[in-house]
Design a protein around this motif. Sequence first.
Motif, short mmCIF file in Angstrom:
data_model
loop_
_atom_site.label_atom_id
_atom_site.label_comp_id
_atom_site.label_asym_id
_atom_site.label_seq_id
_atom_site.Cartn_x
_atom_site.Cartn_y
_atom_site.Cartn_z
N ALA A 52 17.82 -13.09 37.08
CA ALA A 52 18.90 -12.40 37.36
C ALA A 52 18.24 -12.17 38.99
O ALA A 52 19.64 -12.12 39.78
CB ALA A 52 19.68 -11.72 36.67
N ILE A 53 17.79 -11.04 39.00
CA ILE A 53 17.34 -11.19 40.29
C ILE A 53 17.15 -11.95 41.42
O ILE A 53 17.98 -12.25 42.48
CB ILE A 53 16.30 -10.12 40.28
CG1 ILE A 53 16.84 -8.99 39.55
CG2 ILE A 53 15.50 -9.51 41.37
CD1 ILE A 53 15.46 -7.85 39.71
N ARG A 54 15.92 -13.30 40.77
CA ARG A 54 15.54 -13.79 41.80
C ARG A 54 17.41 -15.16 42.34
O ARG A 54 17.61 -15.46 43.10
CB ARG A 54 15.25 -14.99 41.25
CG ARG A 54 14.77 -15.99 41.69
CD ARG A 54 13.86 -17.44 40.67
NE ARG A 54 14.79 -18.29 39.57
CZ ARG A 54 16.17 -19.21 40.72
NH1 ARG A 54 15.31 -19.94 41.46
NH2 ARG A 54 16.34 -19.65 39.65
N LEU A 55 18.45 -15.31 41.24
CA LEU A 55 19.57 -15.74 41.58
C LEU A 55 20.53 -14.78 42.19
O LEU A 55 21.82 -15.62 42.15
CB LEU A 55 19.94 -16.18 39.99
CG LEU A 55 19.26 -16.74 39.21
CD1 LEU A 55 19.77 -17.24 37.67
CD2 LEU A 55 20.10 -18.72 39.62
N GLY A 56 20.63 -13.96 42.65
CA GLY A 56 21.44 -13.19 43.30
C GLY A 56 21.84 -11.69 42.25
O GLY A 56 23.03 -11.45 42.73
N ALA A 57 22.18 -12.24 40.86
CA ALA A 57 22.88 -12.11 40.28
C ALA A 57 22.63 -10.37 40.00
O ALA A 57 21.81 -9.80 39.40
CB ALA A 57 23.49 -12.43 38.66
N ASN A 58 23.67 -9.27 39.58
CA ASN A 58 23.81 -8.04 39.54
C ASN A 58 24.12 -7.78 38.37
O ASN A 58 24.28 -6.88 37.31
CB ASN A 58 23.99 -7.18 40.70
CG ASN A 58 25.58 -7.31 40.93
OD1 ASN A 58 26.81 -8.56 40.49
ND2 ASN A 58 25.79 -6.51 41.52
N PHE A 59 25.26 -8.37 37.26
CA PHE A 59 25.99 -8.30 36.03
C PHE A 59 24.85 -9.03 34.96
O PHE A 59 25.17 -10.67 35.34
CB PHE A 59 26.91 -8.38 36.05
CG PHE A 59 28.11 -8.58 35.47
CD1 PHE A 59 27.20 -7.30 34.70
CD2 PHE A 59 28.96 -8.57 34.79
CE1 PHE A 59 28.41 -7.09 33.19
CE2 PHE A 59 29.67 -8.67 34.02
CZ PHE A 59 29.80 -7.05 32.98
N ILE A 60 24.29 -8.92 33.85
CA ILE A 60 23.63 -9.78 33.23
C ILE A 60 24.64 -9.23 31.76
O ILE A 60 24.95 -7.45 31.33
CB ILE A 60 22.21 -8.87 32.42
CG1 ILE A 60 21.19 -9.70 34.10
CG2 ILE A 60 21.95 -9.74 31.54
CD1 ILE A 60 20.05 -8.90 33.63
N ILE A 61 25.04 -10.04 30.49
CA ILE A 61 25.84 -10.14 29.45
C ILE A 61 24.98 -10.20 28.69
O ILE A 61 24.90 -11.56 29.03
CB ILE A 61 27.48 -11.24 29.93
CG1 ILE A 61 28.76 -10.29 30.60
CG2 ILE A 61 28.33 -10.83 28.48
CD1 ILE A 61 29.57 -11.55 30.80
N VAL A 62 25.15 -10.07 27.67
CA VAL A 62 24.08 -9.71 26.25
C VAL A 62 24.56 -10.30 25.12
O VAL A 62 25.98 -9.46 25.18
CB VAL A 62 22.40 -9.04 25.88
CG1 VAL A 62 22.28 -8.65 27.65
CG2 VAL A 62 23.32 -7.62 26.08
N HIS A 63 24.56 -10.30 24.51
CA HIS A 63 25.19 -10.66 22.66
C HIS A 63 24.10 -9.77 21.82
O HIS A 63 24.98 -9.25 20.92
CB HIS A 63 24.87 -11.89 22.59
CG HIS A 63 25.79 -11.73 20.78
ND1 HIS A 63 27.20 -11.08 20.78
CD2 HIS A 63 24.79 -11.79 19.83
CE1 HIS A 63 27.54 -11.69 19.67
NE2 HIS A 63 26.31 -11.92 18.76
N GLU A 64 23.23 -8.92 22.15
CA GLU A 64 22.01 -7.90 21.40
C GLU A 64 21.13 -6.38 21.95
O GLU A 64 21.83 -6.97 23.49
CB GLU A 64 20.79 -8.88 20.85
CG GLU A 64 21.50 -9.82 20.15
CD GLU A 64 22.48 -9.95 18.81
OE1 GLU A 64 22.09 -8.66 18.62
OE2 GLU A 64 22.72 -10.96 18.25
N PRO A 65 21.40 -5.74 21.69
CA PRO A 65 21.17 -4.68 22.50
C PRO A 65 19.75 -5.06 23.16
O PRO A 65 18.55 -5.77 23.79
CB PRO A 65 20.25 -3.96 20.78
CG PRO A 65 20.38 -4.10 19.56
CD PRO A 65 20.60 -6.02 20.45
#
Length: 276
Positions: A52-65
């Motif tokens: 995510a950092i490499r892609l320049g994305a600051n929001f991660i949507i997860v399904h699990e903890p």
Amino acid sequence: MKIQDIINRIIAYHPPFKGESSTDVVKYGNPDQECTGIVVTCFASANVIREAIRLGANFIIVHEPLFWSHEENIDDISESRILHAKMQLLDQGGIVVWRDHDHMHGQGRGSDRKNLDGMFDGIMRELGWEPYLLDSDLKPLTFKMPPTDATVLGRQLKENIGLNGIRIIGDPHTKVSKIFICEHIGSNDRFAADKILRTELEEFDALIPLEVIDWTLCAFVRDCCQLGTPKVIYNIGHFNFEELGMRYMAKYLPGLLNGSVPVHYVQSGDAFDFIL
């Protein structure tokens, strides 16, 4: 677009959640910041965060903890060095992590279900199994397809999901036609008995669980094979299998957000390696 606005839009897209509480909350970070990009994944492992950092994305949507338990009470593991290392990695990228679990799965069981289970709908669509559906399209769990050798189907699942291998319980050369995605196989005797009886009465050839317990449905399937009724369990793994539902989410999310931010699917990766 602020991250919190994106969360609100996704929640509005899902059916209303009417439970007393939900795990679908921000697990880490400040959602009031502008979103630079979204990563959709099943589990935000350290490598997913790095990507995510490499892609320049600051929001991660997860399904699990995020922190290794359903309730994620980090006070119980506050002395963990790995906990603090993972937090430091998240801080490095200014990452916000939000869990989309309860809303995605929807509400209700069996005939009482009134809305879509987005996870299993996504799994069906990513597998291309829509033409084979037997039961309700609100929660697609049973399928009938042209007879296929269990090993051949296993290889197809391996390649589609992107796994290191497929663990098989039962006869790997079963002729598979009827398939039951049987969700959790737990240690509750009544719960296991219901699935054992359904497997036998509805003559399912193959089962795909999320978790397995050796002494219930797994042992039953082994006895089926040894008593002349071949069956097979594809023991793929919970996170591995639900990756498919998150992969599908990454396909519809750009349209939901009108293309306002880039969306990336990042597989959290096969949880298993194999020594053969």
